[in-house]
Design an enzyme around this catalytic site. Structure first.
Site, PDB file in Angstrom:
ATOM      1  N   SER A  21       0.822  -1.205   0.000  1.00 29.12           N
ATOM      2  CA  SER A  21       0.000   0.000   0.000  1.00 29.12           C
ATOM      3  C   SER A  21       0.860   1.261   0.000  1.00 29.12           C
ATOM      4  O   SER A  21       0.535   2.247  -0.654  1.00 29.12           O
ATOM      5  CB  SER A  21      -0.936   0.001   1.211  1.00 29.12           C
ATOM      6  OG  SER A  21      -1.940  -0.970   1.044  1.00 29.12           O
ATOM      7  N   ASN A  73      -6.033  -7.807  -2.598  1.00 27.98           N
ATOM      8  CA  ASN A  73      -5.594  -8.170  -1.258  1.00 27.98           C
ATOM      9  C   ASN A  73      -4.585  -7.244  -0.579  1.00 27.98           C
ATOM     10  O   ASN A  73      -4.431  -7.306   0.631  1.00 27.98           O
ATOM     11  CB  ASN A  73      -4.981  -9.567  -1.274  1.00 27.98           C
ATOM     12  CG  ASN A  73      -5.969 -10.615  -1.706  1.00 27.98           C
ATOM     13  OD1 ASN A  73      -7.052 -10.744  -1.146  1.00 27.98           O
ATOM     14  ND2 ASN A  73      -5.610 -11.356  -2.730  1.00 27.98           N
ATOM     15  N   TYR A  74      -3.877  -6.435  -1.345  1.00 27.50           N
ATOM     16  CA  TYR A  74      -2.759  -5.714  -0.745  1.00 27.50           C
ATOM     17  C   TYR A  74      -2.862  -4.200  -0.795  1.00 27.50           C
ATOM     18  O   TYR A  74      -2.342  -3.511   0.077  1.00 27.50           O
ATOM     19  CB  TYR A  74      -1.451  -6.143  -1.417  1.00 27.50           C
ATOM     20  CG  TYR A  74      -1.033  -7.525  -1.020  1.00 27.50           C
ATOM     21  CD1 TYR A  74      -0.472  -7.752   0.226  1.00 27.50           C
ATOM     22  CD2 TYR A  74      -1.213  -8.604  -1.863  1.00 27.50           C
ATOM     23  CE1 TYR A  74      -0.090  -9.020   0.618  1.00 27.50           C
ATOM     24  CE2 TYR A  74      -0.839  -9.879  -1.487  1.00 27.50           C
ATOM     25  CZ  TYR A  74      -0.278 -10.076  -0.238  1.00 27.50           C
ATOM     26  OH  TYR A  74       0.091 -11.327   0.147  1.00 27.50           O
ATOM     27  N   ILE A  75      -3.459  -3.692  -1.843  1.00 29.66           N
ATOM     28  CA  ILE A  75      -3.526  -2.238  -1.965  1.00 29.66           C
ATOM     29  C   ILE A  75      -4.756  -1.752  -1.213  1.00 29.66           C
ATOM     30  O   ILE A  75      -5.878  -2.161  -1.535  1.00 29.66           O
ATOM     31  CB  ILE A  75      -3.604  -1.833  -3.444  1.00 29.66           C
ATOM     32  CG1 ILE A  75      -2.315  -2.246  -4.160  1.00 29.66           C
ATOM     33  CG2 ILE A  75      -3.858  -0.353  -3.572  1.00 29.66           C
ATOM     34  CD1 ILE A  75      -2.391  -2.159  -5.655  1.00 29.66           C
TER      35      ILE A  75
END
Length: 780
Positions: free
Chosen positions: A532, A737-739
Site C-alpha cells: 500500500s 488483497n494488498y492495496i
DNA sequence: GATATCACTTAGAAGGAATACT
DNA sequence: AGTATTCCTTCTAAGTGATATC
C-alpha cells in the site's frame, strides 16, 4: 560453476572483514562461528528440520526487544534499495527513487480523522464494530483491553440462519457406446470406476494429464476404486495400455453441443441454475441478509496440485451430507439434508465465521463454506487488516532501526531474526512456514535453504526459489552490507545444499518478535504495508492531466509496480508468443504501407524528396527480403479471403439450391487474376519500379493516409509493449488483497476517473466500505 | 513447548462473458 | 457477423497464524 569458489572466497573474507571491523564485530563473528546450528549439534550433519530451537538464546532477545522505542527520532536507517528493487522494471516508476525520504508524519495522530470516517461508513452498514474506533496507535498508553478481546475473536455473531449447502449433481453415466479401452479391448466398469475414468478422460489434453506424477496417482486411485467396487471385467495392470480417447471425445462433443445451444436454451438453463441456487446464496447474519460465498460443495475430481505436488492426480472423493458439519445459530431452523441423507454434525459456534465445513481427503484438511467477500463480516476484517498495516507506518522506522542494529548481534539467533525481518521488509518475502513431504517443495523467508540464494560480493544476492503456488521468485539485488555478511555466515560450512539458511528461527518466533514492536504485527503485515505504501508513492507521482483512459493506464502502471513487488505472476498464456509475433508482423506491414505511400507521393512530385528529406529518409529502410516477405503474406491473405468468401457464399447458395462456386468459376477466376496482377506489380516494385498511383489521389490525400498509418503504428507499438510488460504480471491479486482500496477510491475522486474503471463489479461490492468512506485527500 | 488442529487470507488457473477487431 | 482477444468471475489450492492439546 563458480559458486563453490565464491563460497571459499567468501569465507576467507569473513574473517578478514570481521577483524577489520573492530572488536565488537570480531567477537560477534567468532561467537557466531562456533555457535553451531542445533541440527548439527545434535546429530552431526543431518538435514535441517530442527524445530527444537535453543531457548537459552531466546531469552535475551525477548527482553531486549521488548523495550519500546517510542522516543526514537525515526530517522530511517533503512536501505534505499527498497525502492530501487521494486521499481526497476517500470518505466513510469523511475522517479520514485528520488523521493523515498518523505517521512511526512511526525505524529500518528493525523490519521484518526479519516479512520473515523471509515468507521462511520461501516456503521451505516450496520457493521458491528464498536471496537474499531479505539483500535488506534497510541502505544505509549499501553495495553488496551478491547484490542485483546477483539483478537480473541470471542463472538463473531449473534444470530445466524442459512439453508445449508448445495451438493453437486449425482454422477451421470456415460452413454453405453462410450467406453474405456484397455489394450484395445473395451472395459466394463462399475459406475464409480467409470466416473473416475471420466475425470481423467475429460482432461486428457491438459498438461496435468501428461504429468507422470499425476498419471501415477490417478492410476493408483483408479485401481483402488475398481477394487473397492468390483469395478472391471478386465484386469488392468499397465497405465500405458489404457485408452481414454473415446471418453475424451465424448466430453468434447458435450462441450460443443453446449456451445451450439440457442440463446433461449442457454437462458433457460441459466434460470434453472439460478432457481436451484437461490436458497443457498444468502443467509441471515444478525438479522441482516448477507451473501454466502462458496455455498457449493466441491465436486469430486482429480486433485490438481500446483507445481511438483506429490499428490497431484489423486482422487478427490465425493462429499456426502454425512461428512458435512453445519454451523448455525442455536435458535435457527436446521436445513433439511438432501433426501435419504443426514448431516454429519450441527454446531452453534458463534466464535467462528463459517457456515459449513467438511474434511477433504487429499491432505486431510478442512474446507469451509463462508460469507462472500462483499459481506460485512469480511469487510470488517479487511478494514482491520489495512488499519493494522497503517499502524505499522508509525512503527516502521523504529523497527528498521532496531533490526539494523540487531543484524550485528552476537547471538546467531538474533542475527537470523534481524536478517529475516530485513528480507521480509525489503523484498516482501512471505514468512515461510515448514512444509511436509506430501506437499510441493516451496519456501518463504524462514524456510529458505542454502541453494536458494547465491552471494556475489560485495553485496549482491541472487534469490532463486519457488514460493507460494510454486511461483518462481528470481531476483538479483543488492542488500545491506551487514545482511550480506550475515547471509554468508548462514551459508557457512558445514552447511550445504538442503540445509535451512535460517535454522534458529521460524515464523512463530519471528511473529512473536514482531509483536514486541507492535501489537498485531506479523510477517504478512509487512507485505500489506509495503504494497500500500508503494501504491501511495506511485500514485503521488501521477500528474492530474490527460484523458480518463490515460489516467487509467498510469494507475495500472502503479498497480503493476506493486504486483512486481509482491511477485504476483501469471503463466504466460498459451498463445502469447504467437500473438506477439502477429503484432510484430502487423507492425512491419504498417511500415511497408507507409513507405509505399511515401513512394507514391514521390511519383507525383519527385522534387519533394530533397525538399523534405527527413520525411522521406525512411523509404529505403525496408530490407528487400522483408519487403518480399510482406508482399508474400499480403498476397496470400488476399487469396485466402477470396476463398473464404466463396465458401460462405456457397453455404447460402446451397440453401437456395443454386449452383455452387468453385475455383474455376468465372467470378473467382476474375478475382484471383486481379490478385495475380497485384503480385506482379509488387515484384516489379521490388526491382525498382515505381508504384502505380491511382488517378484520383493527390499528394495531400496520400499524406493524410500516411498520417493515419503512423497513428496506427504508434498505438500498435504501445499495445505491444503493454502486452509484453503485462504478460507475466498479474495485477488482480494486489488490487484485491494488498492495496488499501481507499487509495484507489482516493485516486478515482481526485483524478475524476470513474471507480468502474478501476474496480470491477465484484471489487466494488467487496470494497463498498472504502468507496463510501475515503475522499480525494485520503492517504494510506 | 512441540505438535496438531483449526480458521482464516491469499493465490493463479480455468472457463465464461464481454468487447474488440476485421 | 463471426471470430479473436481481453476481462471478469468462479473455483479451490496454498499459504499464514492463533490456539488447543498432549
Amino acid at each position: 560453476m563458480s559458486s563453490s569458489e565464491d563460497e571459499i572466497v567468501l569465507s576467507k573474507r569473513v574473517k578478514k572483514t570481521s577483524k577489520k571491523n573492530g572488536s565488537m564485530t570480531s567477537t560477534a563473528a567468532s561467537e557466531l562461528d562456533d555457535d553451531l546450528p542445533l541440527s548439527q549439534r545434535n546429530n552431526g550433519v543431518v538435514k535441517s528440520k530442527d524445530t527444537s530451537v535453543d531457548e537459552d538464546y531466546e531469552e535475551p532477545i525477548a527482553e531486549k526487544v521488548n523495550r519500546k522505542r517510542k522516543s526514537e527520532n525515526g530517522s530511517s536507517t533503512v536501505p534505499k534499495k527498497t525502492k530501487k528493487v521494486k521499481t526497476e522494471t517500470d518505466a513510469s516508476a523511475k522517479k520514485s527513487d528520488k523521493e523515498p525520504k518523505q517521512k511526512r508524519e511526525t505524529k500518528p495522530k493525523k490519521e484518526t480523522k479519516s479512520k473515523n470516517a471509515a468507521v462511520k461508513a461501516e456503521k451505516d452498514e450496520d457493521v458491528p464494530t464498536s471496537q474499531n474506533e479505539e483500535k488506534d496507535e497510541d502505544e505509549d498508553e499501553g495495553y488496551k483491553w478491547w484490542e485483546a478481546e477483539d483478537v480473541d475473536g470471542v463472538q463473531k455473531w449473534e444470530t445466524l440462519e442459512h439453508n445449508g449447502v448445495l451438493f453437486p449433481p449425482e454422477y451421470e453415466p456415460l452413454p453405453s457406446h462410450v467406453k474405456l479401452y484397455y489394450d484395445g479391448k473395451p472395459v466394463k466398469l462399475s459406475l464409480e470406476a467409470e466416473e473416475v475414468a471420466g475425470f481423467y478422460g475429460a482432461m486428457l489434453e491438459t498438461d496435468h494429464a501428461k504429468n507422470p506424477v499425476f498419471q501415477k496417482n490417478f492410476f493408483g486411485d483408479f485401481l483402488d476404486v475398481i477394487k473397492e467396487t468390483n469395478g472391471s471385467d478386465v484386469e488392468i495392470k499397465d497405465f500405458e495400455k489404457l485408452d481414454f480417447s473415446k471418453i475424451f471425445a465424448h466430453f468434447e462433443k458435450l462441450r460443443e453441443e453446449k456451445k451450439l445451444l440457442t440463446k433461449d436454451q442457454k437462458k433457460a438453463m441459466k434460470e434453472e441454475k439460478e432457481r436451484i441456487e437461490e436458497p443457498y446464496k444468502t443467509c441471515l447474519f444478525n438479522g441482516h441478509k448477507e451473501l454466502v460465498g462458496n455455498f457449493r460443495v466441491e465436486p469430486p475430481g482429480l486433485f490438481r496440485g500446483r507445481g511438483a505436488h506429490p499428490r497431484t492426480g489423486k482422487l478427490k472423493r465425493r462429499v456426502y451430507p454425512e461428512m458435512v458439519t453445519l454451523n448455525i445459530g442455536a435458535g435457527a431452523k436446521i436445513p433439511e439434508a438432501p433426501p435419504g441423507h443426514s448431516w454429519g454434525e450441527i454446531k452453534n459456534d458463534n466464535t467462528v465465521t463459517w457456515l459449513a465445513m467438511w474434511r477433504e481427503n487429499i491432505a486431510d484438511s478442512f474446507k469451509y463454506v463462508r460469507f462472500a467477500a462483499s459481506s460485512s463480516i469480511k469487510g470488517v476484517s479487511d478494514f482491520k487488516k489495512f488499519e493494522t498495516a497503517r499502524r505499522l507506518r508509525s512503527h516502521v522506522d523504529a523497527i528498521r532501526k532496531d533490526y539494523t542494529k540487531m543484524l550485528k548481534s552476537e547471538l546467531m539467533q538474533d542475527r537470523q531474526m534481524a536478517s529475516a525481518i530485513y528480507l521480509i521488509d525489503v523484498f516482501a518475502l512471505r514468512a515461510g512456514g515448514e512444509k511436509g513431504d506430501d506437499e510441493a517443495d516451496t519456501v518463504g523467508c524462514c524456510s529458505l535453504r542454502y541453494e536458494h540464494i547465491t552471494l556475489k560480493p560485495p553485496n549482491k544476492v541472487i534469490f532463486d526459489f519457488l514460493g507460494k503456488d510454486s511461483i518462481r521468485f528470481y531476483q538479483e539485488v543488492e542488500v545491506d552490507k551487514q545482511v550480506f555478511k550475515n547471509l554468508r555466515i548462514f551459508k557457512k560450512a558445514p552447511k550445504q545444499p538442503g540445509d535451512d539458511l535460517f535454522d534458529r528461527i521460524n515464523p512463530t518466533m519471528l511473529n512473536k518478535q514482531l509483536q514486541n514492536y507492535m501489537k498485531g504485527l506479523t510477517a504478512k503485515v509487512f507485505r500489506t504495508y509495503n504494497a500500500s505504501k508503494t501504491m501511495q508513492d506511485q500514485l503521488d507521482l501521477i500528474p492530474n492531466e490527460g484523458t480518463v483512459a490515460e489516467k487509467v493506464v498510469k494507475f495500472n502502471a502503479a498497480n503493476r509496480t506493486v504486483a512486481i513487488l509482491c511477485n504476483h505472476q501469471r503463466t504466460v498464456s498459451k498463445g502469447h508468443g504467437s500473438s506477439v509475433q502477429k503484432i510484430n508482423d502487423k507492425l512491419k506491414e504498417l511500415m511497408w504501407q507507409k513507405i509505399r505511400l511515401k513512394r507514391m507521393i514521390l511519383v507525383l512530385e519527385p522534387k519533394l524528396k530533397n525538399k523534405q528529406s527527413h520525411y522521406f529518409c525512411e523509404i529505403d529502410d525496408l530490407a528487400k527480403e522483408d519487403e518480399e516477405h510482406i508482399h508474400h503474406t499480403v498476397i496470400a491473405r488476399q487469396r485466402e479471403q477470396v476463398l473464404k468468401k466463396m465458401q460462405r457464399d456457397n453455404e447460402k447458395l446451397k440453401l437456395e439450391k443454386q449452383e455452387i462456386l468453385t475455383e474455376k468459376s468465372d467470378e473467382i477466376k476474375e478475382k484471383m487474376a486481379k490478385i495475380d496482377d497485384l503480385e506482379k506489380e509488387y515484384k516489379a516494385e521490388l526491382n525498382g519500379a515505381k508504384p502505380e498511383v491511382k488517378k484520383n489521389l493527390t499528394v495531400e490525400k496520400l499524406q493524410q493516409q500516411v498520417e493515419v498509418i503512423e497513428n496506427r503504428i504508434v498505438t500498435t507499438t504501445l499495445q505491444l509493449k503493454d502486452k509484453e510488460d503485462n504478460s507475466e504480471v498479474s495485477l488482480g491479486t494486489s488490487k484485491m488483497n494488498y492495496i488499501d482500496p481507499r487509495l484507489t477510491v482516493m485516486f478515482s475522486k481526485k483524478f475524476d476517473v470513474p471507480i468502474e474503471k478501476l474496480f470491477t463489479k465484484t471489487l466494488r461490492d467487496k470494497f463498498k466500505w472504502a468507496i463510501e468512506s475515503a475522499d480525494e485527500n485520503w492517504r494510506f
